[in-house]
Motif scaffolding. Structure first.
Motif, PDB file in Angstrom:
ATOM      1  N   GLU A  62       0.811  -1.218   0.000  1.00 36.70           N
ATOM      2  CA  GLU A  62       0.000   0.000   0.000  1.00 36.70           C
ATOM      3  C   GLU A  62       0.846   1.271   0.000  1.00 36.70           C
ATOM      4  OE1 GLU A  62      -3.224   1.949  -0.682  1.00 36.70           O
ATOM      5  OE2 GLU A  62      -3.382  -0.207  -0.370  1.00 36.70           O
ATOM      6  N   LYS A  63       1.827   1.333   0.894  1.00 39.14           N
ATOM      7  CA  LYS A  63       2.619   2.567   1.000  1.00 39.14           C
ATOM      8  C   LYS A  63       3.653   2.720  -0.130  1.00 39.14           C
ATOM      9  CE  LYS A  63       6.134   0.873   4.269  1.00 39.14           C
ATOM     10  NZ  LYS A  63       6.732   1.085   5.593  1.00 39.14           N
ATOM     11  N   SER A  64       3.757   1.691  -0.992  1.00 40.82           N
ATOM     12  CA  SER A  64       4.724   1.753  -2.102  1.00 40.82           C
ATOM     13  C   SER A  64       4.063   2.042  -3.442  1.00 40.82           C
ATOM     14  CB  SER A  64       5.490   0.424  -2.192  1.00 40.82           C
ATOM     15  OG  SER A  64       6.085   0.104  -0.953  1.00 40.82           O
ATOM     16  N   LYS A  65       2.743   2.166  -3.456  1.00 46.14           N
ATOM     17  CA  LYS A  65       2.009   2.323  -4.719  1.00 46.14           C
ATOM     18  C   LYS A  65       2.324   3.632  -5.439  1.00 46.14           C
ATOM     19  CE  LYS A  65      -1.805  -0.816  -3.724  1.00 46.14           C
ATOM     20  NZ  LYS A  65      -3.237  -0.991  -3.479  1.00 46.14           N
TER      21      LYS A  65
ATOM     22  N   TRP B  50      -0.459 -16.026 -18.892  1.00 40.74           N
ATOM     23  CA  TRP B  50      -0.473 -16.758 -17.626  1.00 40.74           C
ATOM     24  C   TRP B  50      -0.596 -15.832 -16.399  1.00 40.74           C
ATOM     25  CZ3 TRP B  50       3.802 -15.995 -20.674  1.00 40.74           C
ATOM     26  CH2 TRP B  50       4.918 -15.394 -20.093  1.00 40.74           C
ATOM     27  N   LEU B  51      -0.757 -14.529 -16.677  1.00 36.73           N
ATOM     28  CA  LEU B  51      -0.880 -13.551 -15.590  1.00 36.73           C
ATOM     29  C   LEU B  51      -2.127 -12.694 -15.780  1.00 36.73           C
ATOM     30  CD1 LEU B  51       2.829 -12.311 -15.581  1.00 36.73           C
ATOM     31  CD2 LEU B  51       1.829 -13.897 -13.928  1.00 36.73           C
ATOM     32  N   GLU B  52      -2.747 -12.314 -14.673  1.00 37.07           N
ATOM     33  CA  GLU B  52      -3.856 -11.354 -14.708  1.00 37.07           C
ATOM     34  C   GLU B  52      -3.407 -10.108 -13.953  1.00 37.07           C
ATOM     35  OE1 GLU B  52      -7.325 -13.025 -12.907  1.00 37.07           O
ATOM     36  OE2 GLU B  52      -7.875 -14.189 -14.681  1.00 37.07           O
ATOM     37  N   TRP B  53      -3.909  -8.950 -14.349  1.00 33.98           N
ATOM     38  CA  TRP B  53      -3.507  -7.704 -13.686  1.00 33.98           C
ATOM     39  C   TRP B  53      -4.722  -6.832 -13.412  1.00 33.98           C
ATOM     40  CZ3 TRP B  53      -0.031  -5.739 -10.769  1.00 33.98           C
ATOM     41  CH2 TRP B  53       0.110  -4.352 -10.619  1.00 33.98           C
ATOM     42  N   GLU B  54      -4.855  -6.413 -12.162  1.00 31.82           N
ATOM     43  CA  GLU B  54      -5.922  -5.506 -11.745  1.00 31.82           C
ATOM     44  C   GLU B  54      -5.276  -4.153 -11.475  1.00 31.82           C
ATOM     45  OE1 GLU B  54      -8.878  -3.540 -11.170  1.00 31.82           O
ATOM     46  OE2 GLU B  54      -9.401  -5.653 -11.498  1.00 31.82           O
ATOM     47  N   ALA B  55      -5.416  -3.241 -12.439  1.00 28.84           N
ATOM     48  CA  ALA B  55      -4.691  -1.965 -12.394  1.00 28.84           C
ATOM     49  C   ALA B  55      -5.104  -1.090 -11.211  1.00 28.84           C
ATOM     50  CB  ALA B  55      -4.896  -1.203 -13.698  1.00 28.84           C
ATOM     51  N   THR B  56      -6.387  -1.051 -10.874  1.00 26.56           N
ATOM     52  CA  THR B  56      -6.837  -0.153  -9.800  1.00 26.56           C
ATOM     53  C   THR B  56      -6.282  -0.574  -8.438  1.00 26.56           C
ATOM     54  OG1 THR B  56      -8.884  -1.448  -9.678  1.00 26.56           O
ATOM     55  CG2 THR B  56      -8.951   0.605 -10.943  1.00 26.56           C
ATOM     56  N   GLU B  57      -6.190  -1.890  -8.218  1.00 22.84           N
ATOM     57  CA  GLU B  57      -5.679  -2.403  -6.932  1.00 22.84           C
ATOM     58  C   GLU B  57      -4.169  -2.640  -6.958  1.00 22.84           C
ATOM     59  OE1 GLU B  57      -7.503  -2.838  -4.125  1.00 22.84           O
ATOM     60  OE2 GLU B  57      -9.189  -1.966  -5.226  1.00 22.84           O
ATOM     61  N   MET B  58      -3.583  -2.575  -8.161  1.00 19.33           N
ATOM     62  CA  MET B  58      -2.164  -2.909  -8.355  1.00 19.33           C
ATOM     63  C   MET B  58      -1.858  -4.311  -7.837  1.00 19.33           C
ATOM     64  SD  MET B  58       0.253   0.406  -7.831  1.00 19.33           S
ATOM     65  CE  MET B  58      -0.003   1.945  -8.677  1.00 19.33           C
ATOM     66  N   VAL B  59      -2.674  -5.254  -8.256  1.00 21.65           N
ATOM     67  CA  VAL B  59      -2.506  -6.650  -7.850  1.00 21.65           C
ATOM     68  C   VAL B  59      -2.593  -7.532  -9.098  1.00 21.65           C
ATOM     69  CG1 VAL B  59      -3.517  -8.591  -6.575  1.00 21.65           C
ATOM     70  CG2 VAL B  59      -3.454  -6.342  -5.530  1.00 21.65           C
ATOM     71  N   GLY B  60      -1.671  -8.479  -9.173  1.00 21.51           N
ATOM     72  CA  GLY B  60      -1.686  -9.432 -10.279  1.00 21.51           C
ATOM     73  C   GLY B  60      -1.876 -10.839  -9.759  1.00 21.51           C
ATOM     74  N   LYS B  61      -2.291 -11.724 -10.655  1.00 16.62           N
ATOM     75  CA  LYS B  61      -2.498 -13.126 -10.272  1.00 16.62           C
ATOM     76  C   LYS B  61      -1.661 -14.026 -11.161  1.00 16.62           C
ATOM     77  CE  LYS B  61      -6.189 -16.481  -9.399  1.00 16.62           C
ATOM     78  NZ  LYS B  61      -7.641 -16.743  -9.506  1.00 16.62           N
ATOM     79  N   PHE B  62      -0.929 -14.930 -10.522  1.00 13.73           N
ATOM     80  CA  PHE B  62      -0.155 -15.936 -11.256  1.00 13.73           C
ATOM     81  C   PHE B  62      -1.123 -17.093 -11.526  1.00 13.73           C
ATOM     82  CE2 PHE B  62       2.836 -19.572 -11.438  1.00 13.73           C
ATOM     83  CZ  PHE B  62       3.695 -19.115 -12.419  1.00 13.73           C
ATOM     84  N   ILE B  63      -1.712 -17.107 -12.721  1.00 18.02           N
ATOM     85  CA  ILE B  63      -2.777 -18.060 -13.023  1.00 18.02           C
ATOM     86  C   ILE B  63      -2.248 -19.489 -13.146  1.00 18.02           C
ATOM     87  CG2 ILE B  63      -4.614 -18.652 -14.672  1.00 18.02           C
ATOM     88  CD1 ILE B  63      -4.495 -15.687 -15.587  1.00 18.02           C
ATOM     89  N   SER B  64      -1.170 -19.643 -13.890  1.00 18.15           N
ATOM     90  CA  SER B  64      -0.612 -20.980 -14.119  1.00 18.15           C
ATOM     91  C   SER B  64       0.820 -20.848 -14.614  1.00 18.15           C
ATOM     92  CB  SER B  64      -1.445 -21.724 -15.170  1.00 18.15           C
ATOM     93  OG  SER B  64      -1.379 -21.022 -16.401  1.00 18.15           O
ATOM     94  N   TYR B  65       1.529 -21.970 -14.638  1.00 20.50           N
ATOM     95  CA  TYR B  65       2.854 -21.949 -15.247  1.00 20.50           C
ATOM     96  C   TYR B  65       2.659 -21.739 -16.757  1.00 20.50           C
ATOM     97  CZ  TYR B  65       4.668 -23.892 -10.888  1.00 20.50           C
ATOM     98  OH  TYR B  65       5.006 -24.078  -9.581  1.00 20.50           O
ATOM     99  N   PRO B  66       3.477 -20.887 -17.371  1.00 20.60           N
ATOM    100  CA  PRO B  66       3.299 -20.630 -18.807  1.00 20.60           C
ATOM    101  C   PRO B  66       3.710 -21.828 -19.658  1.00 20.60           C
ATOM    102  CG  PRO B  66       5.279 -19.554 -18.012  1.00 20.60           C
ATOM    103  CD  PRO B  66       4.597 -20.131 -16.800  1.00 20.60           C
TER     104      PRO B  66
END
Length: 201
Positions: A143-146, A165-181
């Motif tokens: 949070e304090k590094s955004k 293999w990655l998802e990105w939520e720009a507003t929250e600055m959070v990504g998801k490692f969906i699977s190995y590529p």
């Protein structure tokens, strides 16, 4: 070999590819570094080619020799093709994922962000660049590094480049490692089979 901190252009010229990021020197001097760079080259042995491929992967992901050996042994016991498993495990590293998500402009910068505790995994701070992510884990900016300039500038520059293999939520600055590529999803030009052959000697 300690982690390389020298000129990126030298490594780009050594391998003939900009493996540590864009390099203007490669366009100007498209030959190997050193006083004999333009000279007639002796025939390169099979072992030398295999070693070069291993070094290319190590430089690209910023992995040291012992770490790389450990990764190779993990890849060898996993189901599937050993060479492909090795590259997938390299891609699952936390510092690499931070770079792929666009949070940092380079893998070296991503490593710094992780070490300085700017990155969280599943809500907890993780400061180990080699931390191996598992499918489903969330990687975000603390949070304090955004508002860090390096993060905001990098995210602006990488807005259009995303990976399957990655998802990105720009507003929250959070990504998801969906699977190995899958191997064909990874853009880097590696001959991982040569590395397998090197270790099987």
């Amino acid at each position: 070999m300690a982690r390389y901190t020298g000129p990126k252009s030298k490594i780009a010229r050594k391998f003939g590819e900009a493996i540590l990021g864009p390099s203007k020197a490669l366009a100007r001097k498209n030959y190997a570094p050193g006083m004999h760079g333009k000279g007639k080259r002796a025939k390169v042995s099979e072992y030398a080619l295999q070693l070069k491929e291993k070094q290319k992967v190590k430089y690209t992901y910023g992995i040291l020799e012992r770490q790389f050996e450990n990764l190779f042994h993990k890849a060898a016991v996993k189901e599937g093709i050993t060479g492909e498993n090795l590259i997938k495990l390299c891609e699952a590293r936390l510092d690499n994922t931070v770079y792929r998500l666009g949070i940092a402009p380079t893998r070296r910068a991503a490593r710094q962000l992780v070490i300085h505790k700017h990155i969280i995994v599943d809500g907890d701070v993780v400061n180990i660049p080699s931390y191996s992510l598992k499918p489903g884990q969330l990687v975000g900016v603390r949070e304090k590094s955004k508002s860090l300039e390096v993060v905001t500038n990098s995210l602006l520059g990488k807005a259009t480049k995303r990976f399957n293999w990655l998802e990105w939520e720009a507003t929250e600055m959070v990504g998801k490692f969906i699977s190995y590529p899958e191997r064909d999803q990874i853009p880097e030009n590696f001959n991982e089979q040569a590395i397998v052959e090197l270790y099987s000697k």
